[in-house]
Scaffold this motif. Structure first.
Motif, PDB file in Angstrom:
ATOM      1  N   ASN A   1       0.852  -1.189   0.000  1.00  0.00           N
ATOM      2  CA  ASN A   1       0.000   0.000   0.000  1.00  0.00           C
ATOM      3  C   ASN A   1       0.896   1.250   0.000  1.00  0.00           C
ATOM      4  OD1 ASN A   1      -1.803   2.070   0.455  1.00  0.00           O
ATOM      5  ND2 ASN A   1      -2.856   1.091   2.172  1.00  0.00           N
ATOM      6  N   TYR A   2       1.253   1.699  -1.185  1.00  0.00           N
ATOM      7  CA  TYR A   2       2.149   2.854  -1.303  1.00  0.00           C
ATOM      8  C   TYR A   2       1.500   4.150  -0.835  1.00  0.00           C
ATOM      9  CZ  TYR A   2       5.315  -0.058  -4.068  1.00  0.00           C
ATOM     10  OH  TYR A   2       6.171  -1.044  -4.486  1.00  0.00           O
ATOM     11  N   GLU A   3       0.183   4.229  -0.953  1.00  0.00           N
ATOM     12  CA  GLU A   3      -0.513   5.470  -0.617  1.00  0.00           C
ATOM     13  C   GLU A   3      -0.603   5.703   0.879  1.00  0.00           C
ATOM     14  OE1 GLU A   3      -4.289   5.447  -2.542  1.00  0.00           O
ATOM     15  OE2 GLU A   3      -3.439   5.499  -4.565  1.00  0.00           O
ATOM     16  N   ASP A   4      -0.530   4.649   1.660  1.00  0.00           N
ATOM     17  CA  ASP A   4      -0.614   4.783   3.119  1.00  0.00           C
ATOM     18  C   ASP A   4       0.636   4.169   3.741  1.00  0.00           C
ATOM     19  OD1 ASP A   4      -1.408   5.283   5.668  1.00  0.00           O
ATOM     20  OD2 ASP A   4      -3.136   3.933   5.676  1.00  0.00           O
ATOM     21  N   ALA A   5       1.781   4.764   3.406  1.00  0.00           N
ATOM     22  CA  ALA A   5       3.063   4.295   3.915  1.00  0.00           C
ATOM     23  C   ALA A   5       3.915   5.501   4.279  1.00  0.00           C
ATOM     24  CB  ALA A   5       3.769   3.445   2.870  1.00  0.00           C
ATOM     25  N   ASP A   6       4.596   5.412   5.405  1.00  0.00           N
ATOM     26  CA  ASP A   6       5.436   6.541   5.804  1.00  0.00           C
ATOM     27  C   ASP A   6       6.770   6.497   5.070  1.00  0.00           C
ATOM     28  OD1 ASP A   6       7.079   4.697   7.113  1.00  0.00           O
ATOM     29  OD2 ASP A   6       6.307   5.167   9.114  1.00  0.00           O
ATOM     30  N   ALA A   7       7.586   7.522   5.289  1.00  0.00           N
ATOM     31  CA  ALA A   7       8.845   7.663   4.567  1.00  0.00           C
ATOM     32  C   ALA A   7       9.784   6.489   4.827  1.00  0.00           C
ATOM     33  CB  ALA A   7       9.515   8.982   4.943  1.00  0.00           C
ATOM     34  N   ASP A   8       9.824   6.032   6.072  1.00  0.00           N
ATOM     35  CA  ASP A   8      10.710   4.933   6.426  1.00  0.00           C
ATOM     36  C   ASP A   8      10.336   3.660   5.662  1.00  0.00           C
ATOM     37  OD1 ASP A   8      12.773   3.650   8.152  1.00  0.00           O
ATOM     38  OD2 ASP A   8      11.046   2.545   8.923  1.00  0.00           O
TER      39      ASP A   8
ATOM     40  N   LYS B   1       4.129  -0.816   6.812  1.00  0.00           N
ATOM     41  CA  LYS B   1       4.792  -2.123   6.776  1.00  0.00           C
ATOM     42  C   LYS B   1       3.790  -3.177   7.255  1.00  0.00           C
ATOM     43  CE  LYS B   1       9.358  -0.139   7.654  1.00  0.00           C
ATOM     44  NZ  LYS B   1      10.585  -0.174   8.499  1.00  0.00           N
ATOM     45  N   SER B   2       2.963  -3.626   6.321  1.00  0.00           N
ATOM     46  CA  SER B   2       1.819  -4.463   6.713  1.00  0.00           C
ATOM     47  C   SER B   2       2.187  -5.921   6.964  1.00  0.00           C
ATOM     48  CB  SER B   2       0.709  -4.373   5.669  1.00  0.00           C
ATOM     49  OG  SER B   2       1.123  -4.919   4.439  1.00  0.00           O
ATOM     50  N   PHE B   3       3.481  -6.245   6.961  1.00  0.00           N
ATOM     51  CA  PHE B   3       3.856  -7.577   7.452  1.00  0.00           C
ATOM     52  C   PHE B   3       3.748  -7.622   8.974  1.00  0.00           C
ATOM     53  CE2 PHE B   3       7.687  -5.227   6.038  1.00  0.00           C
ATOM     54  CZ  PHE B   3       8.341  -4.993   7.241  1.00  0.00           C
ATOM     55  N   TYR B   4       3.678  -6.444   9.594  1.00  0.00           N
ATOM     56  CA  TYR B   4       3.487  -6.375  11.042  1.00  0.00           C
ATOM     57  C   TYR B   4       2.000  -6.475  11.398  1.00  0.00           C
ATOM     58  CZ  TYR B   4       8.325  -4.818  11.790  1.00  0.00           C
ATOM     59  OH  TYR B   4       9.691  -4.732  11.850  1.00  0.00           O
ATOM     60  N   ILE B   5       1.722  -7.212  12.452  1.00  0.00           N
ATOM     61  CA  ILE B   5       0.347  -7.360  12.932  1.00  0.00           C
ATOM     62  C   ILE B   5      -0.308  -6.011  13.193  1.00  0.00           C
ATOM     63  CG2 ILE B   5      -1.033  -8.154  14.909  1.00  0.00           C
ATOM     64  CD1 ILE B   5       0.904 -10.500  15.188  1.00  0.00           C
TER      65      ILE B   5
END
Length: 316
Positions: free
Chosen positions: A68-75, A120-124
């Protein structure tokens, strides 16, 4: 000698697994994770020690189909962009091997949630994807899971065609509570692992994969018929000389003594002299990337020199 669980395993996969089996307790193979194409960790180790690790780990997170590129922070975005083309780099590096045991390749896959999620949606904490639903026929979760698997399988096929074996470690750290595949416990993660095993072996015929399980809890072990290598990730709170003997006993007591064992991720280098005496039968170790290797926050230059120049440690 250890035979692969996949009866149709390639000649190269068999050779590599046999090599790991023969090495365990006689020496330990050096390994280093790299997260970017520049592989700064490798050049750093060579500069410090004059040697290179025999095993290299590459990250596949940027190949996740559902970022999800649209809802991702810079890191998050920086990590994705810096991780691009690592598969191509891994292929080019491994293709130069003289034989199946010359350049050892392993992949880590921080798989972004197959449906939904942010950052980082691999995180719960960043997804409500329910892995239990994958185990139910006809669910959208199962459909997305298989779609993602199919896309990754296509990316892995050139390695098989080129005769490159891969230490394949999916659904890692399911004994923790931070990745979506472990959110319902290690038993569910092991069921996901078995779904992938059957799909990749029987449908995609990825016979170059050596199957690495990465959880030390008994309730999660998929069974000897699905696992070539048992492994554990260890990040000690502070440095102390260790041969990781305690962690080895924990691993085999929760899994099996019938398989090759490995330190799939570590924060601190093992003490090579201790290992040479105790001969704890880990076949290889892999130090994690960035600050775990670069600089002296975790591993000092002195420690790298001692480990990489010790006769018990196998280097490239």
């Amino acid at each position: 000698m250890q035979n692969p669980v996949n009866q149709n395993a390639t000649k190269e996969a068999r050779e590599l697994l046999n090599y790991l089996s023969e090495m365990a307790g006689k020496g330990i193979i050096s390994g280093q994770h790299t997260q970017t194409v520049s592989m700064d960790e490798i050049s750093y180790i060579k500069d410090v020690t004059g040697k290179e690790p025999k095993l290299r780990g590459f990250e596949l997170l940027s190949y996740s189909p559902n970022i999800n590129y649209e809802d991702a922070d810079a890191d998050c975005l920086i990590e994705i962009y810096q991780n691009r083309n690592t598969m191509e780099e891994a292929f080019a590096w491994a293709k130069k091997a003289k034989d199946a045991t010359d350049r050892i390749l392993t992949f880590s896959y921080h798989w972004y949630s197959p449906i939904g999620g942010r950052d980082k949606s691999f995180y719960i904490k960043n997804t409500d994807f329910n892995p239990e639903k994958v185990l139910e026929e006809g669910t959208k979760e199962r459909e997305a899971f298989y779609s993602d698997m199919d896309q990754m399988a296509e990316l892995l096929k050139p390695f098989k065609e080129a005769g490159i074996p891969i230490l394949w470690r999916p659904f890692h750290e399911s004994d923790g509570d931070w990745f979506w595949w472990g959110s319902k416990g290690p038993k569910v993660a092991s069921e996901l692992y078995k779904l992938m095993y059957n799909h990749y072996v029987n449908v995609h015929h990825l016979d170059n994969l050596i199957w690495v399980w990465n959880c030390r809890l008994k309730e999660g072990y998929p069974g000897d018929e699905y696992v070539d290598v048992t492994s554990v990730d260890i990040y000690l709170p502070e440095y102390a000389p260790t041969d990781y003997a305690k962690e080895y006993e924990e691993l085999v007591s929760g899994t099996t003594k019938n398989k090759v064992a490995a330190l799939a991720e570590i924060g601190y280098l093992p003490d090579a002299e201790m290992l040479s005496k105790s001969k704890v039968p880990f076949a290889y170790f892999m130090v994690w990337s960035r600050e775990f290797c670069l600089g002296e926050k975790f591993n000092t230059r002195k420690n790298f020199k001692e480990v990489y120049n010790h006769p018990y440690v196998v280097v490239s």
